[in-house]
Motif scaffolding. Structure first.
Motif, PDB file in Angstrom:
ATOM      1  N   SER A  11       0.859  -1.179   0.000  1.00 50.86           N
ATOM      2  CA  SER A  11       0.000   0.000   0.000  1.00 50.86           C
ATOM      3  C   SER A  11       0.902   1.239   0.000  1.00 50.86           C
ATOM      4  CB  SER A  11      -0.908  -0.012   1.229  1.00 50.86           C
ATOM      5  OG  SER A  11      -0.127  -0.058   2.416  1.00 50.86           O
ATOM      6  N   GLU A  12       0.264   2.385  -0.077  1.00 55.63           N
ATOM      7  CA  GLU A  12       1.009   3.633  -0.241  1.00 55.63           C
ATOM      8  C   GLU A  12       2.079   3.849   0.831  1.00 55.63           C
ATOM      9  OE1 GLU A  12       0.181   8.390  -0.976  1.00 55.63           O
ATOM     10  OE2 GLU A  12      -1.506   7.027  -0.651  1.00 55.63           O
TER      11      GLU A  12
ATOM     12  N   GLN B 277      11.193   1.556  -6.269  1.00 59.96           N
ATOM     13  CA  GLN B 277      11.147   2.484  -5.148  1.00 59.96           C
ATOM     14  C   GLN B 277      10.942   3.921  -5.643  1.00 59.96           C
ATOM     15  OE1 GLN B 277      14.351   0.150  -4.611  1.00 59.96           O
ATOM     16  NE2 GLN B 277      12.570  -1.151  -4.418  1.00 59.96           N
ATOM     17  N   LYS B 278       9.817   4.129  -6.279  1.00 59.71           N
ATOM     18  CA  LYS B 278       9.408   5.452  -6.766  1.00 59.71           C
ATOM     19  C   LYS B 278       8.184   5.913  -5.996  1.00 59.71           C
ATOM     20  CE  LYS B 278      12.484   5.690 -10.040  1.00 59.71           C
ATOM     21  NZ  LYS B 278      13.654   6.477  -9.799  1.00 59.71           N
ATOM     22  N   GLY B 279       7.822   7.176  -6.168  1.00 56.78           N
ATOM     23  CA  GLY B 279       6.631   7.723  -5.501  1.00 56.78           C
ATOM     24  C   GLY B 279       6.769   7.665  -3.993  1.00 56.78           C
ATOM     25  N   SER B 280       5.741   7.170  -3.314  1.00 56.73           N
ATOM     26  CA  SER B 280       5.754   7.114  -1.850  1.00 56.73           C
ATOM     27  C   SER B 280       6.851   6.189  -1.329  1.00 56.73           C
ATOM     28  CB  SER B 280       4.395   6.664  -1.315  1.00 56.73           C
ATOM     29  OG  SER B 280       4.088   5.353  -1.739  1.00 56.73           O
ATOM     30  N   PHE B 281       7.246   5.196  -2.125  1.00 56.78           N
ATOM     31  CA  PHE B 281       8.314   4.279  -1.717  1.00 56.78           C
ATOM     32  C   PHE B 281       9.667   5.002  -1.737  1.00 56.78           C
ATOM     33  CE2 PHE B 281       4.813   1.582  -2.507  1.00 56.78           C
ATOM     34  CZ  PHE B 281       4.980   0.484  -1.696  1.00 56.78           C
ATOM     35  N   GLU B 282       9.870   5.835  -2.719  1.00 54.44           N
ATOM     36  CA  GLU B 282      11.096   6.638  -2.788  1.00 54.44           C
ATOM     37  C   GLU B 282      11.177   7.594  -1.602  1.00 54.44           C
ATOM     38  OE1 GLU B 282      13.484   9.258  -6.118  1.00 54.44           O
ATOM     39  OE2 GLU B 282      11.286   9.240  -6.212  1.00 54.44           O
ATOM     40  N   GLN B 283      10.053   8.240  -1.288  1.00 51.41           N
ATOM     41  CA  GLN B 283      10.015   9.167  -0.149  1.00 51.41           C
ATOM     42  C   GLN B 283      10.318   8.444   1.159  1.00 51.41           C
ATOM     43  OE1 GLN B 283       6.091  10.808  -0.518  1.00 51.41           O
ATOM     44  NE2 GLN B 283       6.612  12.006  -2.335  1.00 51.41           N
ATOM     45  N   ALA B 284       9.764   7.252   1.316  1.00 50.15           N
ATOM     46  CA  ALA B 284      10.015   6.479   2.535  1.00 50.15           C
ATOM     47  C   ALA B 284      11.492   6.136   2.665  1.00 50.15           C
ATOM     48  CB  ALA B 284       9.165   5.203   2.530  1.00 50.15           C
TER      49      ALA B 284
END
Length: 166
Positions: free
Chosen positions: A82-83, A124-131
């Motif tokens: 999930s996000e 690991q883009k979007g919210s995964f990159e931010q995490a």
């Protein structure tokens, strides 16, 4: 194929002789899915024994140890990406353990992509990159972060299902 017959069809010799405590281990970010998708009792129907952390964990015991034992004892692991899944070091540690059990025990792993794109998880883009930007700046060892990234990529490369809910 249903979960009750999945062990006999595995190609790993160690998985066919192992006695599984659970048929399914469900890995998910509770804040994202517990009140909706993973909160439903669909897995407990049809005689499927699923490990769900809110039902099975004994608060007085070591939670991490219980989770690792449940993962080891499960024939199938379903990972609900999930996000905010990657925000949780607990979820990422579970994921690494799941992927290790896939290699060591022949455990089946099924990724579900809950309102996220599989390529965001894989790369690991979007919210995964931010995490991961937060994890890399935080207290986590570089090697641990790299294990998490590798496990995400491996899991996202498995045949999964997209789940989009409004």
């Amino acid at each position: 194929m249903d979960a009750r017959n999945a062990a006999s069809s595995s190609s790993s010799p160690s998985s066919s002789s192992k006695r599984w405590e659970y048929q399914v281990f469900l890995s998910f970010r509770g804040e994202d899915t517990r009140k909706g998708f993973t909160g439903h009792a669909a897995l407990s129907g049809d005689g499927i024994r699923a490990f769900l952390d809110d039902n099975e964990l004994k608060r007085a015991e070591f939670i991490k140890t219980q989770l690792e034992q449940a993962i080891d004892g499960s024939m199938i692991s379903i990972i609900v990406f999930s996000e905010r899944y990657a925000d949780s070091s607990w979820c990422l540690d579970e994921l690494v353990k799941i992927m290790e059990c896939r290699e060591r025990l022949g455990q089946q792993v099924i990724p579900l992509f809950y309102n996220v794109d599989a390529s965001d998880v894989r790369n690991q883009k979007g919210s995964f990159e931010q995490a991961f930007e937060k994890h890399e700046k935080g207290k986590h060892e570089k090697e641990k972060v790299e294990r998490w990234k590798k496990a995400l990529t491996q899991a996202a490369n498995l045949c999964g299902k997209d789940c989009a809910f409004v």
